[in-house]
Design a protein around this motif. Sequence first.
Motif, mmCIF file in Angstrom:
data_model
loop_
_atom_site.group_PDB
_atom_site.id
_atom_site.type_symbol
_atom_site.label_atom_id
_atom_site.label_comp_id
_atom_site.label_asym_id
_atom_site.label_seq_id
_atom_site.Cartn_x
_atom_site.Cartn_y
_atom_site.Cartn_z
ATOM 1 N N THR A 79 16.288 9.387 16.256
ATOM 2 C CA THR A 79 16.377 9.905 14.894
ATOM 3 C C THR A 79 15.947 11.367 14.882
ATOM 4 O O THR A 79 15.222 11.824 15.764
ATOM 5 C CB THR A 79 15.499 9.105 13.924
ATOM 6 O OG1 THR A 79 14.122 9.344 14.207
ATOM 7 C CG2 THR A 79 15.795 7.606 14.029
ATOM 8 N N GLU A 80 16.395 12.100 13.873
ATOM 9 C CA GLU A 80 16.086 13.536 13.792
ATOM 10 C C GLU A 80 14.581 13.776 13.785
ATOM 11 O O GLU A 80 14.080 14.673 14.476
ATOM 12 C CB GLU A 80 16.718 14.136 12.534
ATOM 13 C CG GLU A 80 18.241 14.127 12.517
ATOM 14 C CD GLU A 80 18.840 15.232 13.391
ATOM 15 O OE1 GLU A 80 18.073 15.979 14.013
ATOM 16 O OE2 GLU A 80 20.084 15.330 13.435
ATOM 17 N N VAL A 103 20.504 10.569 15.466
ATOM 18 C CA VAL A 103 21.200 9.386 14.975
ATOM 19 C C VAL A 103 20.500 8.909 13.707
ATOM 20 O O VAL A 103 19.335 9.240 13.462
ATOM 21 C CB VAL A 103 21.235 8.258 16.026
ATOM 22 C CG1 VAL A 103 21.947 8.724 17.288
ATOM 23 C CG2 VAL A 103 19.820 7.767 16.371
ATOM 24 N N GLU A 104 21.217 8.117 12.912
ATOM 25 C CA GLU A 104 20.673 7.598 11.661
ATOM 26 C C GLU A 104 20.296 6.128 11.829
ATOM 27 O O GLU A 104 21.086 5.343 12.363
ATOM 28 C CB GLU A 104 21.711 7.724 10.550
ATOM 29 C CG GLU A 104 21.999 9.142 10.117
ATOM 30 C CD GLU A 104 20.829 9.757 9.373
ATOM 31 O OE1 GLU A 104 20.051 9.000 8.756
ATOM 32 O OE2 GLU A 104 20.696 10.992 9.424
ATOM 33 N N SER A 108 25.425 2.406 13.297
ATOM 34 C CA SER A 108 25.851 2.195 14.676
ATOM 35 C C SER A 108 26.702 3.363 15.156
ATOM 36 O O SER A 108 27.433 3.985 14.378
ATOM 37 C CB SER A 108 26.657 0.899 14.791
ATOM 38 O OG SER A 108 25.875 -0.226 14.446
ATOM 39 N N PHE A 109 26.592 3.655 16.441
ATOM 40 C CA PHE A 109 27.440 4.687 17.032
ATOM 41 C C PHE A 109 27.964 4.199 18.370
ATOM 42 O O PHE A 109 27.370 3.343 19.022
ATOM 43 C CB PHE A 109 26.698 6.018 17.168
ATOM 44 C CG PHE A 109 25.483 5.996 18.069
ATOM 45 C CD1 PHE A 109 25.566 6.421 19.388
ATOM 46 C CD2 PHE A 109 24.245 5.575 17.587
ATOM 47 C CE1 PHE A 109 24.452 6.412 20.212
ATOM 48 C CE2 PHE A 109 23.123 5.566 18.400
ATOM 49 C CZ PHE A 109 23.228 5.984 19.713
ATOM 50 N N ARG A 110 29.091 4.766 18.763
ATOM 51 C CA ARG A 110 29.810 4.315 19.957
ATOM 52 C C ARG A 110 29.457 5.204 21.146
ATOM 53 O O ARG A 110 29.371 6.431 21.021
ATOM 54 C CB ARG A 110 31.314 4.387 19.708
ATOM 55 C CG ARG A 110 32.174 3.767 20.800
ATOM 56 C CD ARG A 110 32.297 2.284 20.623
ATOM 57 N NE ARG A 110 33.278 1.701 21.540
ATOM 58 C CZ ARG A 110 33.568 0.403 21.584
ATOM 59 N NH1 ARG A 110 32.970 -0.430 20.763
ATOM 60 N NH2 ARG A 110 34.455 -0.050 22.428
ATOM 61 N N ARG A 117 23.025 0.367 17.912
ATOM 62 C CA ARG A 117 22.511 0.380 16.544
ATOM 63 C C ARG A 117 21.005 0.643 16.554
ATOM 64 O O ARG A 117 20.244 -0.158 17.085
ATOM 65 C CB ARG A 117 22.781 -0.942 15.836
ATOM 66 C CG ARG A 117 22.250 -0.968 14.394
ATOM 67 C CD ARG A 117 22.476 -2.306 13.726
ATOM 68 N NE ARG A 117 21.904 -2.307 12.374
ATOM 69 C CZ ARG A 117 21.887 -3.373 11.578
ATOM 70 N NH1 ARG A 117 22.434 -4.514 11.976
ATOM 71 N NH2 ARG A 117 21.331 -3.304 10.368
ATOM 72 N N PRO A 118 20.549 1.758 15.984
ATOM 73 C CA PRO A 118 19.114 1.965 15.792
ATOM 74 C C PRO A 118 18.662 1.172 14.554
ATOM 75 O O PRO A 118 19.331 1.194 13.520
ATOM 76 C CB PRO A 118 18.987 3.470 15.546
ATOM 77 C CG PRO A 118 20.370 4.038 15.718
ATOM 78 C CD PRO A 118 21.327 2.918 15.535
ATOM 79 N N VAL A 119 17.540 0.487 14.685
ATOM 80 C CA VAL A 119 17.021 -0.352 13.602
ATOM 81 C C VAL A 119 15.609 0.109 13.255
ATOM 82 O O VAL A 119 14.737 0.141 14.130
ATOM 83 C CB VAL A 119 17.004 -1.839 14.019
ATOM 84 C CG1 VAL A 119 16.490 -2.713 12.871
ATOM 85 C CG2 VAL A 119 18.392 -2.297 14.458
ATOM 86 N N SER A 120 15.375 0.464 12.019
ATOM 87 C CA SER A 120 14.065 0.977 11.615
ATOM 88 C C SER A 120 12.973 -0.076 11.807
ATOM 89 O O SER A 120 13.162 -1.262 11.505
ATOM 90 C CB SER A 120 14.092 1.401 10.144
ATOM 91 O OG SER A 120 14.885 2.552 9.967
#
Length: 265
Positions: A79-80, A103-104, A108-110, A117-120
């Motif tokens: 994440t930023e 990333v947010e 999800s990103f490829r 998938r980043p999960v908080s």
Amino acid sequence: MRLCSLYSGSSGNCIYVGSDKTHLLIDVGVSMKKVVAALQEIDVKPEELSGILITHEHSDHIGGLGVFLRKYGIPVYGTEKTLEAVSQYKNIGKIDLSLFHGVEPEQSFRMNDLWIRPVSTWHDAVDSVCYTVSDDNKKISVATDLGDYDAHIVNALSGADAMLIEANHDVRMLEVGPYPYYLKQRILGKRGHLSNERGGQLIRELLNDHVKGIYLGHLSKENNYPELAFEAVKNELFGNPYSNDCRDFNLMVANRETCSQVIEI
């Protein structure tokens, strides 16, 4: 796909997740020398890495990152806020910030053939996350430094064919141990770490009929033992809908200082 804990514990963490086309590290909390040696054990060259996923900025997750990046120049994702904190880490040294890619959480990103998938999570870092990695058929979930979990985290991690879940401490060992009071309260709080029992409860919620392997990870050196973590989690899994024999889930404790058994799915 493959999952392998290269190092996992309160003193340093580095996890490998990959496919035939894509090779990833989650965190680099140990020295470059250790990471390279562990990768060799699973027949992956550091130059073949597609990316490094950072969960948060604590030293046991990024301690070896600076040296590794200066040698190999692997793209880094986080994440930023986390990447900003990493760049300010006192021992990171000079690094090429163009390698950093924000990333947010929950987006999800490829990367080649894999979805990430980043999960908080609730850990006491600026913007901590855990990760799921999947292709069109299989899924791997890696979640430590959770503090606690809720239905959202369970939903995000569910359906995994292999997983690494935190079992950081035995509550009684922590309570009577040498840590100062404030640190005990931090670890026991919702922004700290999962106990053996709480980790076992999360695993029970994540069990399914296609799990091929489960690591217990991020064990505290001072407040846990591998055998204690295993038995505590085993007790929490008793009476689950799938099997009471942990061998059916390939339940194991991730090694602290050596490469663990590779889970193939």
